[in-house]
Design an enzyme around this catalytic site. Structure first.
Site, PDB file in Angstrom:
ATOM      1  N   GLU A 121       0.832  -1.168   0.111  1.00 12.61           N
ATOM      2  CA  GLU A 121       0.012   0.134  -0.086  1.00 12.61           C
ATOM      3  C   GLU A 121       1.029   1.334  -0.232  1.00 12.61           C
ATOM      4  OE1 GLU A 121      -2.802   0.558   3.228  1.00 12.61           O
ATOM      5  OE2 GLU A 121      -3.640   2.413   2.341  1.00 12.61           O
ATOM      6  N   ALA A 262       2.228  -0.066  10.693  1.00 14.17           N
ATOM      7  CA  ALA A 262       1.824  -1.641  10.369  1.00 14.17           C
ATOM      8  C   ALA A 262       1.059  -1.678   9.270  1.00 14.17           C
ATOM      9  CB  ALA A 262       1.031  -2.253  11.541  1.00 14.17           C
ATOM     10  N   MET A 263       0.803  -2.716   8.601  1.00 10.23           N
ATOM     11  CA  MET A 263       0.042  -2.812   7.523  1.00 10.23           C
ATOM     12  C   MET A 263      -1.035  -4.158   7.486  1.00 10.23           C
ATOM     13  SD  MET A 263      -0.475  -1.830   4.433  1.00 10.23           S
ATOM     14  CE  MET A 263      -1.979  -2.346   3.254  1.00 10.23           C
ATOM     15  N   GLU A 264      -2.314  -3.743   7.019  1.00 13.87           N
ATOM     16  CA  GLU A 264      -3.366  -4.886   7.234  1.00 13.87           C
ATOM     17  C   GLU A 264      -3.486  -5.895   6.130  1.00 13.87           C
ATOM     18  OE1 GLU A 264      -3.630  -1.468   6.656  1.00 13.87           O
ATOM     19  OE2 GLU A 264      -5.603  -1.041   5.125  1.00 13.87           O
ATOM     20  N   ASN A 265      -2.594  -6.293   5.431  1.00 14.94           N
ATOM     21  CA  ASN A 265      -2.559  -7.239   4.222  1.00 14.94           C
ATOM     22  C   ASN A 265      -3.694  -8.326   4.729  1.00 14.94           C
ATOM     23  OD1 ASN A 265      -0.366  -5.684   3.163  1.00 14.94           O
ATOM     24  ND2 ASN A 265       0.904  -7.022   4.629  1.00 14.94           N
ATOM     25  N   HIS A 297      -6.481  -1.769  15.382  1.00 13.34           N
ATOM     26  CA  HIS A 297      -6.523  -0.986  14.148  1.00 13.34           C
ATOM     27  C   HIS A 297      -6.365  -1.856  12.832  1.00 13.34           C
ATOM     28  CE1 HIS A 297      -6.449   2.594  11.510  1.00 13.34           C
ATOM     29  NE2 HIS A 297      -5.570   1.910  11.013  1.00 13.34           N
ATOM     30  N   GLU A 298      -5.275  -2.594  13.022  1.00 15.29           N
ATOM     31  CA  GLU A 298      -4.910  -3.564  11.522  1.00 15.29           C
ATOM     32  C   GLU A 298      -6.052  -4.598  11.534  1.00 15.29           C
ATOM     33  OE1 GLU A 298      -3.014  -2.074   9.650  1.00 15.29           O
ATOM     34  OE2 GLU A 298      -2.057  -0.688  11.158  1.00 15.29           O
ATOM     35  N   HIS A 301      -9.310  -3.398  10.054  1.00 15.00           N
ATOM     36  CA  HIS A 301      -9.394  -3.210   8.687  1.00 15.00           C
ATOM     37  C   HIS A 301      -9.772  -4.385   7.843  1.00 15.00           C
ATOM     38  CE1 HIS A 301      -7.477   0.491   7.705  1.00 15.00           C
ATOM     39  NE2 HIS A 301      -6.536   0.552   8.183  1.00 15.00           N
ATOM     40  N   GLU A 320      -9.272   4.342   6.532  1.00 12.09           N
ATOM     41  CA  GLU A 320      -8.828   4.834   7.735  1.00 12.09           C
ATOM     42  C   GLU A 320      -9.209   5.755   8.741  1.00 12.09           C
ATOM     43  OE1 GLU A 320      -6.071   3.580   8.099  1.00 12.09           O
ATOM     44  OE2 GLU A 320      -5.414   2.814   5.982  1.00 12.09           O
TER      45      GLU A 320
HETATM   46  N1  B3K Z   1      -2.836   1.014   5.550  1.00 14.40           N
HETATM   47  C1  B3K Z   1      -1.469   1.213   6.372  1.00 14.40           C
HETATM   48  C2  B3K Z   1      -0.660   2.447   5.815  1.00 14.40           C
HETATM   49  C3  B3K Z   1       0.059   2.197   4.666  1.00 14.40           C
HETATM   50  C4  B3K Z   1       0.937   3.428   4.370  1.00 14.40           C
HETATM   51  C5  B3K Z   1       1.651   3.418   3.073  1.00 14.40           C
HETATM   52  N2  B3K Z   1       2.515   4.533   3.059  1.00 14.40           N
HETATM   53  C6  B3K Z   1      -1.416   1.413   7.677  1.00 14.40           C
HETATM   54  C7  B3K Z   1      -2.870   1.352   8.304  1.00 14.40           C
HETATM   55  O1  B3K Z   1      -3.405   2.519   8.440  1.00 14.40           O
HETATM   56  O2  B3K Z   1      -3.210   0.634   8.930  1.00 14.40           O
HETATM   57 ZN    ZN Z   2      -5.292   1.835   8.865  1.00 15.43          ZN
END
Ligand code: B3K
Ligand code: ZN
Length: 870
Positions: A121, A262-265, A297-298, A301, A320
């Site tokens: 992302e 962090a990242m919600e993959n 939070h993640e 998502h 977000e």
């Molecule tokens: N969605 C990601 C953020 C990605 C940022 C890229 N520059 C984390 C979050 O907001 O949960």
């Molecule tokens: Zn987020």
């Protein structure tokens, strides 16, 4: 990495859909081979060429429906691959090679401490293979990963494990299937030698989910709180929104090199390890709270972001803002609602209000960007969450839940827009929210002014609320917004007055949400015998500034008697701000500071009234911060702000000395990370800070040595670090030696020194750039040391320009290797217009030096361009 502005108004649906993606990775750090097999289908015009995004990759081969494409059948450019004349439905196989070990931007596939990981992302997937890398293209992914077993025993991607086998040559293979269609930005891959911490969760409908948190070997003991937070988040989302987890496994991988939090993959969250690892010896209470909040939070998502994603990146706040609102509510339910609200408002005011009032102001749904990475902002996230919270206030809790249910029912599996979210809220409640939608398009912080009158003869109290939003870049004229005015009236005896509007038969409670839609509106309350004290914007229901000239007596009354705890805190902040502003003016003119007795007496009374809630008491004692105060003055004078705040701190310490000493008595409590225990520590450490202004460093040094947890040890160290005493040097050295080799803890040590108000801070920071604890390759270290210095207003804004020159050097050094980190640091220059003429000139020169640098990234070019244009 687009070099032309992208505009929201130009959105067009894609010409092609990609229904199925099969990826094959042959992982090698220096050169990884990626094969993508794409099932592509035409949606748009019959003559449209296929244009795929792709950057920084080597193209090895292209085949369409099994036939290799000759070089004259396609056009390869630095950021795209164009194939004209394709059929309506076909399979495209792309062979490419990438270089993860050379990837310092930490976007796409890269390596962190020998572990392959991804960050896609918003536009990282185009650095893995050529693709329609946009969130409205949803595909089902199958991912095959091959790598050497010894170095990479763990191979992970999204979804469920479909197959695993040994390849016989020291390598092995894993195949992952994700049944949920998703946009490319949610793709993830992890491969490495990691320890696995396992648990299980049974969903409400009986699905047995394996929960796995992967950390560096030896750090397994620090993953327990994250696991506990995950399970509580999963339960909370079921209980609060009826939303359940939808796969059989949920992975979280902690890595040390990560640009963001962090990242919600999908089913494979990748985390900055500072938001996973926590134990009493290395994490403060704030760290624990952050772990809980980011894990939640993640996880949240999965529904708000993954199951329902964004149509385009202008809709970022759709996922977000909503997900921040959801994690705030989770924390409020798990901990203290009032304390959480106070902390969130503090952050909003310190970070978002300045953004909204400066050259980088943008609506929560921006209209254009050069680099979308620049728009992961406090406005999109935190103000976005406030906009959701206003919907909850306007529709009430049940109405908001009805709206969420309808939103999920309508859009599950889709890429949606902010308009569609608000439409679901409106339709579920039979409301017209078209006026409310202005919040999505209008930037700037609204200011409310009040007029009040009381007619003793008729017992009528009239309240007029007027709104005005100052102009922001590109938006000179602002429209009135639709917002909740959450208010109450308090009698002189401190009792809440029943609220009955003219025309109503009976009072309707003592706390009400009025709806402001016009530039100015008046409400008349009857049955109000004497002039009341107004309590307005309770719970900070609307993200606005209320301009009020409340008397000191009224503020004091509300500080101890307002039924809304947020408003009690707010009254204390307002009273303190008033004194601090007078103090700042006095300091700038060399006059003595204003008398503080009335405030100190009010604070003492308010403090006594919250006995039994130490976390809240600690918030009450925390004076407004320097960033907030800077926003309140016409021309920012960093020295005067610092001096005024220091003087008020000393006065509060003297006035409350007995209470503060009392807080520090009592038997020691065993450490536990829960909110109640953390509250006791927060208050005790707040008291220690105040008392050090009277007693000097002895008590802080004693606590530093005796502490059995990081919160107490680090709080003591932070107090010492502000004092120019020998104990300071000793404690900093001891802390370093105690935690040598622990990067996360040493980042705290770097940050503390970078944020110190002592005069030699810049020299210290320069020296620390060469310390083994620092490295330019790791974003956490850069944010701690260089970012910490940028946030140190007193030293960054040194009158001789040395702080600015230092930051320019750092930004230019970082930009070629990691533009996202560089452009985040660059935002420190944004408020340059708010300073005196000399500093303005220095800051403008600094930014011009950056702007003139050849090869500057679009990330930095956009920020410096907007800043200079203001
Ligand atoms: N969605 C990601 C953020 C990605 C940022 C890229 N520059 C984390 C979050 O907001 O949960
Ligand atoms: Zn987020």
């Amino acid at each position: 990495m687009s070099h032309q502005p992208i505009r929201r108004a130009d959105y067009l649906p894609p010409d092609f859909g990609i229904d199925r993606v099969e990826l094959e990775f042959d992982l090698e750090p220096a050169r990884t081979l990626v094969r993508a097999r794409l099932a592509i289908r035409r949606i748009g015009a019959s003559d449209a060429a296929l244009v795929l995004d792709g950057e920084d990759m080597e193209l090895l081969g292209l085949a369409l429906d099994g036939n290799a494409l000759a070089a004259d059948r396609y056009r390869l450019e630095p950021t795209r691959l164009t194939i004209p004349g394709v059929p309506d439905a076909f399979e495209l196989v792309i062979d490419g090679a990438i270089a993860p070990a050379a990837n310092t931007a930490l976007e796409g596939l890269y390596i962190s401490s020998s572990v392959f990981c991804t960050q896609c992302e918003p536009e990282g997937f185009r650095r893995i293979t050529w693709f329609l890398d946009r969130p409205d293209v949803l595909s089902v992914f199958r991912t095959t990963i091959r790598a050497e077993r010894a170095r990479f025993p763990i191979l992970l991607s999204n979804g469920n494990l479909a197959a695993a086998r040994d390849l016989g040559d020291g390598r092995h293979e894993a195949v992952w299937d994700d049944p949920f269609p998703k946009p490319s930005y949610l793709f993830a891959l992890v491969a490495g030698d990691l320890a696995v911490v396992e648990d299980r969760f049974t969903t409400r409908s009986g699905r047995d989910v394996a929960l796995k948190i992967l950390v560096e070997h030896g750090k397994e003991g620090r993953a327990g709180y994250a696991m506990d937070s995950l399970k509580r988040s999963m339960r909370w989302d079921e209980e609060t929104y009826g939303l359940e987890y939808d796969l059989d496994v949920f992975h979280i991988v902690a890595v040390s090199d990560f640009n963001m939090g962090a990242m919600e993959n999908k089913s494979l969250n990748v985390f900055n390890d500072r938001f996973i690892l926590a134990d009493p010896a290395t994490a403060t209470d704030l760290d624990y709270a952050n772990v809980e909040g980011v894990v939640a939070h993640e996880y949240f998502h999965n529904w708000t972001g993954n199951r329902i994603t964004c149509r385009d990146w202008f809709q970022l706040s759709l996922k977000e803002g909503l997900t921040v609102y959801r994690d705030q509510e989770f924390t409020a339910d798990e901990r203290s609602r009032a304390v959480k609200r106070i902390q969130d408002v503090r952050v909003l005011r310190a970070r978002q209000f300045p953004e909204d009032g400066g050259p980088l102001a943008h609506p929560i749904r921006p209209d254009s960007y050069l680099e979308i990475n620049n728009f992961y902002t406090a406005t999109v996230y935190e103000k976005g969450a406030e906009v959701i919270r206003m919907l909850e206030a306007l529709l009430d809790r049940d109405g908001f839940r009805r709206g969420m249910d309808l939103y999920v029912a309508r859009h599950d599996g889709e890429a949606a827009t902010c308009d569609q979210f608000v439409a679901a809220m409106a339709d579920a409640n039979g409301r017209d929210l078209s006026h409310f939608l202005r919040w999505y398009g209008q930037a700037g912080t609204p200011r409310l002014t009040l007029e009040q009158s009381h007619d003793a003869a008729t017992g009528t109290y009239a309240l007029t609320v007027s709104q005005r939003t100052p102009p922001t870049p590109g938006q000179p004229d602002k429209l009135p917004l639709h917002l909740p005015v959450h208010m109450g009236l308090i009698g002189r005896d401190g009792a809440e007055i029943p609220l009955r509007l003219e025309g109503e038969n009976a009072p309707q409670g003592t706390s009400r949400v009025l709806e402001l839609t016009e530039a100015s509106q008046t409400w008349r309350f009857v049955g109000v015998e004497a002039p009341p004290v107004l309590s307005i914007n309770r719970g900070f229901a609307a993200p606005v500034v209320v301009e009020s000239s409340e008397s000191e007596d009224d503020l004091a009354l509300r500080m101890r008697a307002d039924a809304d705890p947020f408003s009690r805190w707010e009254a204390a902040q307002s009273f303190a701000t008033r004194l601090l502003l007078a103090g700042i003016a006095a300091a700038a003119e060399g006059r003595p500071p204003p008398p503080t007795d009335a405030f100190v007496a009010a604070l003492a009374a308010a403090f006594d009234a919250v006995e039994g809630d130490p976390a809240f008491a600690a918030e009450l004692l925390a004076l407004p911060g320097e960033l907030y105060l800077a926003e309140q003055v016409a021309v920012i004078d960093v020295e005067a702000i610092h001096a005024a705040r220091k003087a008020l701190r000393a006065a509060v310490a003297q006035g409350l000395v007995d209470r503060l000493r009392h807080v520090r008595t009592g038997p020691p409590r065993p450490f536990a990370p829960d909110a109640a225990s953390a509250g006791h520590r927060a208050l005790a450490n707040m008291a220690l800070g105040y008392l050090s202004t009277i007693d000097g460093p002895a008590a802080a040094m004693a606590q530093y040595r005796a502490a059995d947890n990081m919160t107490d040890r680090f709080s003591a160290l932070a107090i010492l670090s502000e004092l120019d005493v020998p104990e300071r040097t000793a404690a900093l050295a001891d802390f370093h030696d105690r935690h040598a080799g622990d990067a996360l803890v040493l980042n705290k040590w770097l940050g503390l020194q970078a944020g110190s108000s002592l005069p030699d801070t810049l020299a210290t920071v320069r020296a620390l750039l060469d310390h083994p604890a620092f490295s330019y390759g790791n974003p956490n270290k850069i944010y701690a040391l260089v970012g910490g210095f940028a946030g140190n207003a007193l030293r960054f804004h040194a009158a001789d320009g040395s702080g600015y020159a230092f930051m320019v050097d750092q930004i230019l050094r970082l930009d070629p290797q990691n533009p996202q980190v560089a452009s985040r640091l660059l935002k420190a220059f944004g408020r340059w217009r708010r300073f005196d003429a000399d500093r303005q000139a220095l800051m403008r020169d600094a930014m011009e030096r950056i702007a003139a640098t050849p090869g500057l990234s679009p990330d930095c070019r956009e920020i410096v361009g907007l800043s200079l244009a203001s």
